[in-house]
Design a protein around this motif. Sequence first.
Motif, mmCIF file in Angstrom:
data_model
loop_
_atom_site.group_PDB
_atom_site.id
_atom_site.type_symbol
_atom_site.label_atom_id
_atom_site.label_comp_id
_atom_site.label_asym_id
_atom_site.label_seq_id
_atom_site.Cartn_x
_atom_site.Cartn_y
_atom_site.Cartn_z
ATOM 1 N N GLN A 153 0.830 -1.042 -0.043
ATOM 2 C CA GLN A 153 -0.355 -0.301 0.008
ATOM 3 C C GLN A 153 1.155 1.091 -0.303
ATOM 4 O O GLN A 153 0.448 2.364 -0.432
ATOM 5 N N LEU A 154 2.149 1.315 1.027
ATOM 6 C CA LEU A 154 2.778 2.368 0.558
ATOM 7 C C LEU A 154 3.219 2.800 -0.630
ATOM 8 O O LEU A 154 3.016 4.191 -0.915
ATOM 9 N N ALA A 155 3.996 1.268 -1.664
ATOM 10 C CA ALA A 155 4.250 2.218 -2.296
ATOM 11 C C ALA A 155 3.062 2.166 -3.865
ATOM 12 O O ALA A 155 3.579 2.673 -4.543
ATOM 13 N N ALA A 156 2.211 1.801 -3.852
ATOM 14 C CA ALA A 156 0.680 2.413 -4.268
ATOM 15 C C ALA A 156 0.687 3.674 -4.187
ATOM 16 O O ALA A 156 1.023 4.131 -4.656
ATOM 17 N N ALA A 157 0.724 4.446 -2.707
ATOM 18 C CA ALA A 157 0.117 5.396 -2.486
ATOM 19 C C ALA A 157 0.757 5.881 -3.050
ATOM 20 O O ALA A 157 0.462 7.380 -3.916
#
Length: 360
Positions: free
Chosen positions: A160-164
């Motif tokens: 989720q960190l990478a996508a956001a």
Amino acid sequence: MPTNNIQDRAMGAIMGAFIGDALGLGPHWYYDLNELRRDYGDWIDGYTDPKPDRYHAVCKAGQLSQAGFILALTLRSLVECGGYNEDDFCRRMDEELFPLLDGTPVSGPGGYTSQSIREAWRRRVQQKLPWGQTGSHADTTEAIERTLVIAVRYAFQPDQLAAAITNNTMLTQSDHTVVSMTVAYGAVLALLVQGHTLDAGLSGKLMELVKDGKLPFHAVTRGDLRPPRLGDPDPSRAGRFASPDALLTPSYMAAAVTDSEIQIEPAWKVSIVYGMPCAIYHQLPAAYYLAARFHNDFESAVLHAINGGGQNQARAILTGALAGAQTGLSGIPQRFFDGLEGGVSLIKLAEELASKVGDL
């Protein structure tokens, strides 16, 4: 790891970035170190007023620059939405920041607007383009300076960190190398919030996340960067980013700290070693080095970042977040909070976001 320690580190990362921003407000962008020393003395040890004929001249010591303004905007969005909501972030940029800009460098909150934000303003306000068509090729660290709070929020959810962070970065910067380095910084910060140290082993932990499919970087080597062997099945993961090198950088910087044959003295001269300019490939090595060298000494980390001149504000924001994540909020000297304008409300916001770290 006890939850209160995680929250302390999360708050330390956030407030460390705000402190670094405010420390850089006065002595920002002196590329002539003799001129910097003439105006501010041999050692800058706190918040300072900008000089009348220089950057941020409309501001006073302890205030935030526009980078800090946008960081606070992003933080409020995360707190009020419970996580990253791109529509809310974009609305805030449209309503809270862009009406204060005019497309010129010397304008807006903090008295200066960076290249990537000026370009986003032109495309959004003047050309009426939708968000998603607003990113430019600026190779600077503005996206890191705001998405570091996204990294804190999703410190235990690397996918989720990478996508956001990817999606938010591309709103203002579209170069994929810049995006990959921004995501890598966020992944490093997340591990520090979890309780890891910025050392020679940190990159190996990041590469394990790549091999597990949790970070979108391409990787073909086996453990410890050993080459694939003839006849082995293809071990590669074709991630969004072509190379994992941005994940390897921090441990090389950390290794330089512990190598007795590598001496950078005084530590502020790291800016000369890796370069004073604004580009992300100058800023990140210096920030990683300082945060690794002073992993348990927040004050030394940020003050050496500031005293190195050049784009010292970005260097101090990035270093402040990394160092603050390792020392925790409790390890940041009180005087940095006392002199920070709006510090009480910023700490409250940081506490609210920190309480959500680890939530799905």
